[in-house]
Structures are given as C-alpha cells and as structure tokens.
Design an enzyme around this catalytic site. Structure first.
Site, short mmCIF file in Angstrom:
data_model
loop_
_atom_site.label_atom_id
_atom_site.label_comp_id
_atom_site.label_asym_id
_atom_site.label_seq_id
_atom_site.Cartn_x
_atom_site.Cartn_y
_atom_site.Cartn_z
N ARG A 1 0.87 -1.19 0.00
CA ARG A 1 0.00 0.00 0.00
C ARG A 1 0.89 1.22 0.00
O ARG A 1 1.74 1.39 0.89
CB ARG A 1 -0.91 -0.02 1.23
N GLU B 1 -11.27 4.71 -5.63
CA GLU B 1 -11.45 3.27 -5.76
C GLU B 1 -11.82 2.88 -7.19
O GLU B 1 -12.47 3.63 -7.91
CB GLU B 1 -12.55 2.78 -4.82
N ARG C 1 -0.71 -5.43 4.79
CA ARG C 1 -0.05 -4.93 3.59
C ARG C 1 1.22 -4.18 3.99
O ARG C 1 1.25 -3.50 5.02
CB ARG C 1 -0.97 -3.99 2.82
#
Length: 269
Positions: A71, A79, A121
């Site tokens: 990330r 998104e 992440r």
C-alpha cells in the site's frame, strides 16, 4: 586491500561510521575508519533490492513478485470497481497510469515508522530504477490526494507541496465536480460516499480524553487524536474561522464526524 575495503564498507553500513581514503607517495591507496592528514571521506551509496510488480490492484496498491501486497504511503487514489461497488471518479485513470508506469520495470521500497497496516499490507514509498518517486508522481499528476497517517511522516512536505501545486492548477481530480468542496450546511442525511471535502465555520472546540473536536454544526464535527496535536497549530486558532476539512465521513449519533490525522487535511478558506 580489496578485502579490507569490503570489510570496512560493511562495518560502516552497520554502525553509520565514516570511511577515509588517502594515497601515499607511491600511489598506493589506503582505507581506514580513522581520519588521517589529507584523507577524504568515501561516499558510500547504500544498495537497494528491486522487485518486479506482479499486479496493480488500483492506483495505490500493488502486488510484488515476492508475494507482498504493498500500500503506497502518504496518498490515496479513488477506488476502482470491486464486488458490488462502482468505480469512483478518477479511479480507473489512476490504476491505468500506475500500470503503464510500472510495466516492464522494477521498484524499490522505502518504509516508514509503521511497516504494515491492519490488513498486513506492506506500507511503503515506491521508487523506480530511475529513482522516480511513484507516490509523489501520482499526486503531482492529480491522480491521488495526500493522505498522511502519523507516525508515517516521511516525504510529507514534498507530497503536500505537490498537491498544492496541482490543486491550484486544477488538474486531474481537482477539476472534477465529484471532488468539489461542499458546504457543511448541504450535508445530507445519507452523508457522502468516499473521500470528501467540506467547508464551514468552526463554532465550538471541545475535548475528550482521546480527541479534540472542531464543531461545525449540530450535525458535523471534525476530530483530531490528542496524541498528534503537536503536529497542528493551536486548536483555538481554528475557532470562528471558515476552514475546509478533507477525509472520510463516519456516522455518529448526532450526524457525521471526520477523523483528521494531519494538518494537511485542514485548509483555511
């Protein structure tokens, strides 16, 4: 001599010490961790590991060839379509830009205070083999907004400066109606999906054990974690002023709240 140099360079990388080099009258080079007359400091460039990107999920999340999901730190992109949710304005453009940028290339990672997030992440700034800062370029292209999460403050100033410039130029998402600033008074009962910009006058400031609150109306307030107040101006400096806040809305019993993590999410109007 070569073996000694390798040992000294390795030792310096572990300890942060400086390595000195000088040449004698016979032209022979010497190295030491101690300074000598006429010696110069050796410029040691750290080595990096580069990784190929296996998949681009969206504009701010990628999968590396070693299986790590990364990330990108300090930014947020709209998104893309997933499950039963439609793509947000600008999401496909950000993903396409990142895909094209990383195709057939490799990246290195620079992490910050927090190495991973709650989704496990890896949190990182990405750099190409040409030392292009991908996080910064996404902001500069108007494809991402700055989203600083303390204690991860590396490159915060550079990211904010890039956003100020592209916002002033009205490029990328900054020209889209979906991301135009909205008065607090127009906030509907259903709120607003996604990253949002709201503007209003701070009518009251109150504090709890965990948060300081900027109250705009009976239906909306912005909250700041007290442990990060040192990053912000004096809270009283916001009182009575018209400001813009940027982030995601959360429903509360009186209406809506927005968590402000960094001063870059507050803009005087």
């Amino acid at each position: 001599m070569r073996f000694l140099l390798i040992l000294l360079l390795a030792w310096s990388s572990w300890t942060g010490a400086e390595i000195y080099q000088w040449q004698d009258d016979g032209g022979n080079r010497h190295f030491s961790d101690r300074p000598s007359p006429g010696a110069k400091i050796v410029d040691i460039q750290p080595g990096y590991s580069f990784y190929r990107v296996k998949k681009v999920f969206d504009g701010d999340t990628v999968l590396l060839e070693d299986g790590r999901r990364v990330r990108l730190l300090g930014i947020n992109t709209p998104e893309v379509q997933h499950k039963n949710e439609d793509a947000q304005a600008g999401g496909d453009e950000a993903k396409r830009w990142l895909t094209d940028k990383l195709r057939n290339g490799k990246v290195r990672l620079e992490t910050d205070a927090e190495k991973t997030d709650k989704y496990k992440r890896t949190l990182a700034h990405l750099f190409t083999e040409d030392n292009e800062h991908i996080n910064l370029q996404l902001v500069a292209a108007g494809l991402a907004t700055v989203n600083i999460y303390p204690p991860n403050l590396q490159y915060a100033e550079e990211l904010v400066n890039a956003q100020d410039q592209v916002e002033q130029a009205g490029l990328g998402i900054w020209r889209r109606a979906e991301y135009a600033v909205m008065p607090v008074s127009r906030l509907a009962d259903q709120g607003h999906a996604g990253w949002t910009r709201l503007v209003g006058r701070v009518m009251k400031i109150r504090n709890s054990r965990k948060y300081s609150y900027l109250e705009f109306s009976s239906q909306f307030e912005a909250r700041i974690e007290r442990k990060w107040l040192s990053l912000f101006p004096d809270m009283n400096s916001y009182l009575g002023r018209s400001i813009e806040v940027r982030g995601w809305l959360n429903k509360n019993r009186n209406g809506f709240s927005m968590l402000i993590r960094h001063p870059s999410a507050i803009k005087p109007r």
